[in-house]
Design a protein around this motif. Sequence first.
Motif, PDB file in Angstrom:
ATOM      1  N   GLY A 217     -12.578   1.006   3.719  1.00  0.00           N
ATOM      2  CA  GLY A 217     -11.342   0.230   3.724  1.00  0.00           C
ATOM      3  C   GLY A 217     -11.554  -1.170   4.268  1.00  0.00           C
TER       4      GLY A 217
ATOM      5  N   ASP B 120     -13.617  -7.918   1.023  1.00  0.00           N
ATOM      6  CA  ASP B 120     -13.839  -8.386  -0.351  1.00  0.00           C
ATOM      7  C   ASP B 120     -12.592  -9.041  -0.940  1.00  0.00           C
ATOM      8  OD1 ASP B 120     -16.404  -7.590  -0.362  1.00  0.00           O
ATOM      9  OD2 ASP B 120     -16.128  -5.804  -1.584  1.00  0.00           O
ATOM     10  N   ASP B 121     -11.433  -8.390  -0.777  1.00  0.00           N
ATOM     11  CA  ASP B 121     -10.209  -8.913  -1.389  1.00  0.00           C
ATOM     12  C   ASP B 121      -9.018  -8.191  -0.777  1.00  0.00           C
ATOM     13  OD1 ASP B 121      -8.033  -9.533  -3.085  1.00  0.00           O
ATOM     14  OD2 ASP B 121      -9.429  -9.999  -4.704  1.00  0.00           O
TER      15      ASP B 121
ATOM     16  N   HIS C  55       0.827  -1.218   0.000  1.00  0.00           N
ATOM     17  CA  HIS C  55       0.000   0.000   0.000  1.00  0.00           C
ATOM     18  C   HIS C  55       0.856   1.262   0.000  1.00  0.00           C
ATOM     19  CE1 HIS C  55       0.547  -0.330   4.437  1.00  0.00           C
ATOM     20  NE2 HIS C  55       0.504   0.977   4.387  1.00  0.00           N
TER      21      HIS C  55
ATOM     22  N   ARG D 288      -2.893  -2.104   9.448  1.00  0.00           N
ATOM     23  CA  ARG D 288      -3.181  -1.004  10.357  1.00  0.00           C
ATOM     24  C   ARG D 288      -4.689  -0.830  10.548  1.00  0.00           C
ATOM     25  NH1 ARG D 288      -0.843   4.391   8.384  1.00  0.00           N
ATOM     26  NH2 ARG D 288       0.714   2.995   7.495  1.00  0.00           N
ATOM     27  N   LEU D 289      -5.433  -0.987   9.471  1.00  0.00           N
ATOM     28  CA  LEU D 289      -6.884  -0.807   9.545  1.00  0.00           C
ATOM     29  C   LEU D 289      -7.544  -1.938  10.347  1.00  0.00           C
ATOM     30  CD1 LEU D 289      -8.101   1.631   8.245  1.00  0.00           C
ATOM     31  CD2 LEU D 289      -8.937   0.221   6.395  1.00  0.00           C
TER      32      LEU D 289
ATOM     33  N   ALA E 276     -13.289  -3.240   1.768  1.00  0.00           N
ATOM     34  CA  ALA E 276     -12.357  -3.658   0.715  1.00  0.00           C
ATOM     35  C   ALA E 276     -11.521  -4.845   1.190  1.00  0.00           C
ATOM     36  CB  ALA E 276     -11.459  -2.492   0.307  1.00  0.00           C
TER      37      ALA E 276
ATOM     38  N   LEU F 200      -5.702  -8.615  -0.925  1.00  0.00           N
ATOM     39  CA  LEU F 200      -4.556  -8.237  -1.765  1.00  0.00           C
ATOM     40  C   LEU F 200      -4.900  -7.042  -2.654  1.00  0.00           C
ATOM     41  CD1 LEU F 200      -1.704  -8.687  -2.825  1.00  0.00           C
ATOM     42  CD2 LEU F 200      -2.640 -10.308  -4.471  1.00  0.00           C
ATOM     43  N   ALA F 201      -6.099  -7.090  -3.244  1.00  0.00           N
ATOM     44  CA  ALA F 201      -6.518  -5.974  -4.085  1.00  0.00           C
ATOM     45  C   ALA F 201      -6.612  -4.701  -3.253  1.00  0.00           C
ATOM     46  CB  ALA F 201      -7.861  -6.278  -4.750  1.00  0.00           C
ATOM     47  N   ALA F 202      -7.094  -4.830  -2.003  1.00  0.00           N
ATOM     48  CA  ALA F 202      -7.191  -3.666  -1.130  1.00  0.00           C
ATOM     49  C   ALA F 202      -5.807  -3.080  -0.878  1.00  0.00           C
ATOM     50  CB  ALA F 202      -7.849  -4.051   0.190  1.00  0.00           C
ATOM     51  N   GLU F 203      -4.877  -3.940  -0.528  1.00  0.00           N
ATOM     52  CA  GLU F 203      -3.505  -3.494  -0.249  1.00  0.00           C
ATOM     53  C   GLU F 203      -2.920  -2.783  -1.471  1.00  0.00           C
ATOM     54  OE1 GLU F 203      -1.857  -4.042   2.774  1.00  0.00           O
ATOM     55  OE2 GLU F 203      -0.033  -3.100   2.044  1.00  0.00           O
ATOM     56  N   CYS F 204      -3.169  -3.348  -2.658  1.00  0.00           N
ATOM     57  CA  CYS F 204      -2.614  -2.762  -3.881  1.00  0.00           C
ATOM     58  C   CYS F 204      -3.386  -1.526  -4.328  1.00  0.00           C
ATOM     59  CB  CYS F 204      -2.583  -3.791  -5.006  1.00  0.00           C
ATOM     60  SG  CYS F 204      -1.289  -5.009  -4.752  1.00  0.00           S
ATOM     61  N   THR F 205      -4.516  -1.229  -3.662  1.00  0.00           N
ATOM     62  CA  THR F 205      -5.245  -0.010  -3.976  1.00  0.00           C
ATOM     63  C   THR F 205      -4.898   1.072  -2.950  1.00  0.00           C
ATOM     64  OG1 THR F 205      -6.967  -1.459  -4.807  1.00  0.00           O
ATOM     65  CG2 THR F 205      -7.545   0.824  -4.653  1.00  0.00           C
ATOM     66  N   GLY F 206      -3.955   0.760  -2.075  1.00  0.00           N
ATOM     67  CA  GLY F 206      -3.483   1.761  -1.131  1.00  0.00           C
ATOM     68  C   GLY F 206      -4.013   1.605   0.283  1.00  0.00           C
ATOM     69  N   VAL F 207      -4.834   0.573   0.527  1.00  0.00           N
ATOM     70  CA  VAL F 207      -5.402   0.395   1.864  1.00  0.00           C
ATOM     71  C   VAL F 207      -4.342  -0.215   2.785  1.00  0.00           C
ATOM     72  CG1 VAL F 207      -7.234  -0.693   3.204  1.00  0.00           C
ATOM     73  CG2 VAL F 207      -7.673   0.017   0.853  1.00  0.00           C
ATOM     74  N   PRO F 208      -4.005   0.460   3.892  1.00  0.00           N
ATOM     75  CA  PRO F 208      -3.052  -0.128   4.842  1.00  0.00           C
ATOM     76  C   PRO F 208      -3.745  -1.218   5.648  1.00  0.00           C
ATOM     77  CG  PRO F 208      -3.753   2.032   5.606  1.00  0.00           C
ATOM     78  CD  PRO F 208      -4.493   1.760   4.331  1.00  0.00           C
TER      79      PRO F 208
ATOM     80  N   PHE G 138     -13.760  -5.328  -5.798  1.00  0.00           N
ATOM     81  CA  PHE G 138     -14.408  -5.393  -4.492  1.00  0.00           C
ATOM     82  C   PHE G 138     -15.871  -5.713  -4.764  1.00  0.00           C
ATOM     83  CE2 PHE G 138     -11.009  -2.108  -3.635  1.00  0.00           C
ATOM     84  CZ  PHE G 138     -10.125  -3.047  -3.138  1.00  0.00           C
TER      85      PHE G 138
ATOM     86  N   PHE H 101      -7.745   6.153  -0.017  1.00  0.00           N
ATOM     87  CA  PHE H 101      -6.538   5.657   0.620  1.00  0.00           C
ATOM     88  C   PHE H 101      -5.249   5.964  -0.133  1.00  0.00           C
ATOM     89  CE2 PHE H 101      -9.813   3.147   2.621  1.00  0.00           C
ATOM     90  CZ  PHE H 101      -9.413   3.190   3.934  1.00  0.00           C
TER      91      PHE H 101
ATOM     92  N   MET I 198     -19.211  -3.913  -3.613  1.00  0.00           N
ATOM     93  CA  MET I 198     -19.361  -2.486  -3.891  1.00  0.00           C
ATOM     94  C   MET I 198     -19.790  -2.235  -5.336  1.00  0.00           C
ATOM     95  SD  MET I 198     -15.924  -0.998  -2.164  1.00  0.00           S
ATOM     96  CE  MET I 198     -15.175  -1.794  -0.752  1.00  0.00           C
TER      97      MET I 198
END
Lengths: 248, 319
Positions: free
Chosen positions: B185, B191-192, A80, B205-206, B188, B194-202, A97, A112, A100
């Motif tokens: 977040g 749902d996924d 991230h 931490r979250l 996300a 890895l996709a969340a992490e690669c979309t900038g979601v920490p 996702f 983010f 959504m």
Amino acid sequence: MTAPETQAPLLRVAALTKRFGGFTALDNVSVEIRPGERFGLIGPNGSGKTTLINCISGAFRTETGTVVFREEDITRLQPHVRTRRGIARSFQIPRPFKSMTVAENLLVALDFASVGGDFILAAQRRDTVMSILTQMGLASKADVSATRLSQVELRKMELARAMATHPKLLISDEAMAGLSSSEVDEVLDLLMSLASRDITIIMIEHIMQAVMRFSDRVMCLDAGRIIAIGTPSEVMANQRVQEAYLGT
Amino acid sequence: MKRNGIFFWIGATLFLAAALLMTQVIGNQYPFFACYVILQFIVLAVAWSILGGYAGYVNFGTSAFFGMGVYTAVFLLKAFDAPLAAQIAAAAAVGALMGFALGLLTLRMQGIFFSIATIAATIVIETSITNWRYVGGSAGIQLQRPMVTEPFNNYVQMLFFIQALLVVLAVAISRYIQNSWIGRGLQAIKDDELAAECTGVPTLRLKLLACVISGALMCAAGAPAAMYLQYADPSSAFNLNYSVSVLAMSLIGGTAHWAGPVVGAILLGATQQLLTVTISSEVNVLVLGVMLVLFVVAAPEGIIGLIRRVLRNRSEGKE
């Protein structure tokens, strides 16, 4: 962008090695990508293309080697953080996702990944999302659930979501796999239009005519090693590339 | 969104006013005893859903947090004769710390492995308390209620109102999370990841943040239970039933919306109280199991999911 920055490579991968148990997926790979470049990455199945992408985007940790992005060593950074630094990617098998809508998928990226985007008003965020979706030809699907998209729409949504992170480097992992030829052209045009807007693009693709048309430079991997790198026609003419693909 | 917010706070104020009115009008003690338990379950279920529902990390450690809340209160009461408000605040702090520690240790694991780790943590904590003589050890400890403060004329009524306050606090926090970037977040991540992490979601931490908030609320909900029962012992404070009931309430209510666990806790909590009084406390565990199975099969997204589906079908029918 100032002159000295354009001289330095945007991304420098140096002596990268990645092993899975006894299997060496990437073997001492070094490559430099210049700012604004359209870079094609080819190679037979299992040659390490996606592994390389995973090492660049941070999904995999590497054993040895470094990844330097905009003159900063990002080898140990989490995915991230790399996204916030400006590396975005799409996935070989789309990973939307699912709970959504399409617009909400992009909002995750806005929430983010965009720097200093914390205090953007809701209406402005919606505008940003809609303008990206319009570029991608997905505006009419903004409020549709991501589960209801067709394959080509899913690919476009992944690119749109990646774009919403405001990337400097976009990595497209087989965004055209399984699409019809007219759909391939559609996605290719999209990538071309993104590239014309100062975004460096690495494109992994099996569809040769797309790679040839798109790329400034092409790199061919085989069994985790670089076997050829150069202009598309040079790489295609390379004996080892032909062997790797045709298996002679 | 803003109008929704006004309606929400009007509703919350009306709810608290009604709870306060009840304590002034109703003389019989039983309704407060029963409703206290239901309110306590609402707080637990809402808190559980912050990690279990929004982020999809199924936590079987509810009883660990609840029990720690109980024993924080017991310890403070015995050591410092601390007032109830201090017990609850301290329990929230302990819960937050515990959520942070447990999260750091376990949140790198995904899916079923995380759930198993939370069960293991519960057992470790329960065993530690069982062997701590100061707070009564395995035999438990008797507690003396202090004098009740105005405007309440009975301690259980006061506890009932305090638990109602905690309900409003928990729901307000959960609702805020759902509507904010934190909720998006977490969704996300569910749902996924890895996709969340690669979309900038920490992601880590979250998840930690969710675990800390969820833990603090669950611990706070447990703190008044010591005074409610005037007794605490490890096997009931750390009873696995809390984990199972809270999980069932959240899933039956539906975890996609903050209202889901509230509905689930009221429905199941009320049923349990009714069955405990009319038949036996053993039967309510059975009913819980049957309802959970029914819902998992027939309405996997819970009551909230069912309502949404009906609404969607109706609006599509109109078009």
